[in-house]
Enzyme design. Structure first.
Site, PDB file in Angstrom:
ATOM      1  N   GLY A  78       0.759  -1.155  -0.189  1.00  0.00           N
ATOM      2  CA  GLY A  78      -0.010   0.206  -0.030  1.00  0.00           C
ATOM      3  C   GLY A  78       0.799   1.169   0.109  1.00  0.00           C
ATOM      4  CB  THR A  79       3.840   2.091   1.761  1.00  0.00           C
ATOM      5  OG1 THR A  79       3.394   1.779   2.948  1.00  0.00           O
ATOM      6  CG2 THR A  79       5.115   3.163   1.953  1.00  0.00           C
ATOM      7  CG  ASN A 136      -4.876   3.543   9.726  1.00  0.00           C
ATOM      8  OD1 ASN A 136      -5.164   4.524   9.032  1.00  0.00           O
ATOM      9  ND2 ASN A 136      -3.711   3.539  10.255  1.00  0.00           N
ATOM     10  CD  GLN A 156      -6.904  -1.089   7.747  1.00  0.00           C
ATOM     11  OE1 GLN A 156      -7.435  -2.002   7.926  1.00  0.00           O
ATOM     12  NE2 GLN A 156      -5.671  -0.876   7.894  1.00  0.00           N
ATOM     13  CB  SER A 175      -1.663  -3.468   1.415  1.00  0.00           C
ATOM     14  OG  SER A 175      -0.766  -4.195   2.053  1.00  0.00           O
ATOM     15  CB  ALA A 176      -2.037  -8.918  -0.467  1.00  0.00           C
ATOM     16  CG  HIS A 177      -0.157  -6.736   4.979  1.00  0.00           C
ATOM     17  ND1 HIS A 177      -0.100  -6.335   6.140  1.00  0.00           N
ATOM     18  CD2 HIS A 177       0.475  -5.828   4.188  1.00  0.00           C
ATOM     19  CE1 HIS A 177       0.365  -4.921   6.126  1.00  0.00           C
ATOM     20  NE2 HIS A 177       0.616  -4.712   5.187  1.00  0.00           N
ATOM     21  CB  THR A 208      11.459  -9.526 -11.993  1.00  0.00           C
ATOM     22  OG1 THR A 208      12.413  -9.224 -13.216  1.00  0.00           O
ATOM     23  CG2 THR A 208      10.981 -10.812 -12.540  1.00  0.00           C
ATOM     24  CB  CYS A 236       6.793   4.081  21.804  1.00  0.00           C
ATOM     25  SG  CYS A 236       6.358   3.895  24.086  1.00  0.00           S
TER      26      CYS A 236
END
Ligand code: PLP
Length: 391
Positions: free
Chosen positions: A71-72, A152, A180, A200-202, A238, A327
């Site tokens: 996605g980035t 998100n 999302q 984004s597939a993950h 590739t 953090c």
């Protein structure tokens, strides 16, 4: 101890079917898709089949789908290429965007002198589309609007069709970060005139390192990564055949089970809201996340005590959850999104938590979360501290 995973907006576990499909590709289809021999052509066919499935899902042309690494990358490519190749002089965005959009926009401001206009959200986290229209009317500069479809952190959903129509009416390009929402809801880009979107597939049980950009054919966007004719010369290099096949399988499963999965997740989220409300006095929910109109996978909770160590404490109890804060220098600092939505007292005296669900989440897991939070909350009760929620 059985571990509990409640951080599905960060990433999701791979489906077994996705792993099997990817392993097959790794074992058998190792040809380079640019090679003209049969090994290459078999790999190429696999990619083109996924491209067609993605295009069918979005109701667009396969030539409008550009496979990327995530996605980035998709968001970077779209925003940077709009400035570099389409002469965008002004970007209208919001302070709620994911960092990969926010920092890319700032980079374009610094390096290319692009004017940036921020639309401030209301306290619930909604963007006022009348303000978008006013901003569009206020300048003749060539403009890109970039507003995410679903947030998100707090799950607020933008009316993407209305936004796209407003942009079109005023001659602006419209990019929506749909990371999302892709594969979690129906998206019909034949009906929604968005120019660019990302995936984004993950985020839907596919592999990391695999995503795509939707680039409307008429937009004229050009490659950011050059050096080869892959992806219709819009993204050289590739192709990640195995990752693309994994994305395709994950999308296929998401579409097949969308009604069942979304129904289950909505009931889990409702249960989580009810249990937290019953058991933790003073709990609140940030943005619109507790409402039915929000992204069903995300619930942003505001606990009525200050505990910067809460993520660690939950992790020690086997529960993985996002704290909704980054953090720095040992001090928990609320995210930009929460800084925009919470008041000073809330920022000072409460703890945000992002709980995010998948079709694998169970009510027992929610019960375990509620029990753990009740235990942690005990440290902050009047009896224990003589000052309620003091820390
Ligand atoms: N945009 C949104 C809204 C996200 O939630 C994320 C991931 O957290 C991204 C973009 C980045 O996606 P990726 O992890 O594939 O780079």
């Amino acid at each position: 101890m059985d571990k509990i995973y409640l951080d599905n907006a960060a990433t999701t576990p791979l489906s077994a079917e996705v792993i099997d499909a990817m392993v097959d590709v790794m074992k058998v289809n190792y040809g380079n898709p640019s090679s003209t021999h049969s090994f290459g052509q078999e790999a190429k066919i696999l990619i083109e089949n996924v491209r067609r499935s993605v295009a069918d899902y979005l109701k667009v042309s396969p030539s409008e789908i550009i496979f990327t690494s995530c996605g980035t990358e998709s968001n970077n490519m779209i925003i940077k290429s709009c400035v570099e190749h389409l002469n965008i002089e002004r970007i209208i965005t919001s302070p709620l965007e994911h960092k990969c959009v926010a920092e890319t926009v700032l980079d374009m401001k610094k390096r290319r002198g692009v004017e940036v206009v921020y639309l401030r959200p209301n306290p619930e986290g909604d963007i006022d589309l009348d303000k978008l229209e006013e901003a569009l009317k206020s300048s003749d500069k060539k403009t890109l609007v970039t507003l995410m479809h679903a947030n998100n952190e707090v799950g607020n959903i933008l009316d993407i069709k209305k936004t796209a129509l407003i942009c079109k009416e005023h001659g602006a390009l419209f990019h929506s970060d749909t990371v999302q929402t892709m594969a979690h809801m129906e998206l019909d880009f034949a009906d929604i005139p968005v120019d660019f979107a990302s995936c984004s597939a993950h985020k839907f049980h596919g592999p990391k390192g695999s995503g795509f950009a939707f680039v409307r054919k008429s937009s004229g966007l050009k490659a950011l990564i050059t050096g080869g004719p892959q992806e219709r010369s819009l993204r050289a290099g590739t192709e990640n055949v195995c990752g693309i096949v994994g994305l395709g399988k994950a999308l296929e499963l998401s579409i097949l089970h969308m009604t069942e999965y979304s129904g289950h997740i909505k009931s889990i989220k409702k249960y989580c809201v009810e249990r937290l409300t019953e058991e933790i006095s003073g709990v609140k929910f940030n943005g619109r996340s507790a409402g039915e109109e929000s992204l069903y996978t995300v619930l942003n909770v505001l606990l009525p005590f200050k505990d910067p160590m809460i993520g660690l404490k939950l992790d020690m109890r086997g529960i993985a959850i996002s704290q909704g804060s980054a953090c720095s220098s040992g001090a928990a600092k609320p995210s930009m999104v929460l800084m925009m939505l919470l008041n000073e007292d809330e920022l000072e005296n409460s703890t945000p938590l992002r709980v995010s669900f998948s079709h694998l989440t169970t009510k027992n897991e929610i019960d375990a979360l509620v029990t753990a939070l009740k235990e942690i909350a005990k440290d902050f009760t009047i009896e224990n501290t003589n000052s309620a929620y003091r820390q």
